[in-house]
Design an enzyme around this catalytic site. Structure first.
Site, PDB file in Angstrom:
ATOM      1  CG  ASP A   1      -7.047  -2.130  -3.288  1.00 21.45           C
ATOM      2  OD1 ASP A   1      -7.651  -1.378  -2.495  1.00 21.45           O
ATOM      3  OD2 ASP A   1      -5.829  -2.388  -3.183  1.00 21.45           O
TER       4      ASP A   1
ATOM      5  CG  HIS B   1      -5.898  -2.081   0.449  1.00 18.66           C
ATOM      6  ND1 HIS B   1      -5.145  -1.697  -0.651  1.00 18.66           N
ATOM      7  CD2 HIS B   1      -5.285  -1.529   1.528  1.00 18.66           C
ATOM      8  CE1 HIS B   1      -4.137  -0.955  -0.256  1.00 18.66           C
ATOM      9  NE2 HIS B   1      -4.200  -0.841   1.052  1.00 18.66           N
TER      10      HIS B   1
ATOM     11  CB  SER C   1      -0.956  -0.045   1.196  1.00 19.14           C
ATOM     12  OG  SER C   1      -1.947   0.947   1.104  1.00 19.14           O
TER      13      SER C   1
END
Length: 224
Positions: free
Chosen positions: A172, A203, A118
């Site tokens: 995501d 995610h 991320s």
């Protein structure tokens, strides 16, 4: 100030000859990826795994309240007005970790692999291809290329041929899949050698993705 990174090594008495530096996502800590580091050091006894924790800073999408963050994020719906200064601060911090591995542990830069999840993936992408030190590779999980125009103007020759593994979930809902594909296309336009893998997930990380990362590590950082 960032906390002292978690350092994981095999307990088999093998002298490490390579290093993986892996950066966590927004609001997390290095300890949040210790499970992954354990998997890596059990499979690759010659690797050190460094899991740093980002400093605490005010984050716009958190109402301005402080949390661990590699840079400020102002929106999850727009890429405008990105925090290039914060990204550069984290890039310099990452460079200091690379130098420490080289100077204190005699690990050459081309035996150091950079990765992250991320926001940590964004810093990894941002930093690897601006580094003057030739690195082993880059892994970006559920991330994107931040401040792409600034990045483009600051590319360095040392890592133009450094392989990249990008992995992203098609569902995501935090870092949009579209951001990943746009980043992929930007990287390819600069002839960065990359492998892009997509998974039917949100995610997060899944077993198939982790296996792909382990295969990439095996390829880029073989035992000597």
């Amino acid at each position: 100030m960032a906390k002292v990174p978690i350092v994981l090594e095999s307990k088999a008495g093998v002298v490490p000859t390579a290093t993986l530096i892996f950066l966590h996502g927004l609001g997390d800590m290095g300890a949040g990826w210790e499970w992954f580091g354990d998997i890596v050091t059990k499979r690759f006894r010659h690797l050190r795994v460094i899991l740093p924790t980002a400093p605490i800073r005010k984050v716009s999408i958190n109402g301005g309240y402080p949390m661990t963050a590699w840079y400020d994020i102002k929106s999850l719906s727009s890429r405008d007005d990105e925090d290039t200064n914060g990204l550069d601060e984290s890039r310099l911090f990452l460079e200091s970790l690379i130098e420490k591995e080289m100077n204190d542990h005699n690990i050459p830069s081309n035996r150091i692999l950079i990765g992250g999840f991320s926001q940590g993936a964004a810093v990894s992408l941002f930093s690897t291809y601006q580094s003057e030190k030739q690195l082993a590779g880059c892994v970006a999980l559920s991330g994107y290329l931040a401040s792409a125009d600034y990045w483009s103007s600051n590319l360095r020759d040392a890592n133009r041929n450094t392989p990249l593994l990008m992995c992203h979930g098609t569902r995501d809902d935090v870092v949009k899949f579209q951001w990943a594909t746009q980043s992929r296309d930007k990287l390819l336009a600069h002839n960065i050698p990359l492998t892009f893998k997509e998974y039917p997930m949100r995610h997060e990380a899944n077993d198939e993705e982790i296996r792909a990362v382990l295969d990439f590590i095996s390829e880029r950082l073989p035992s000597l």
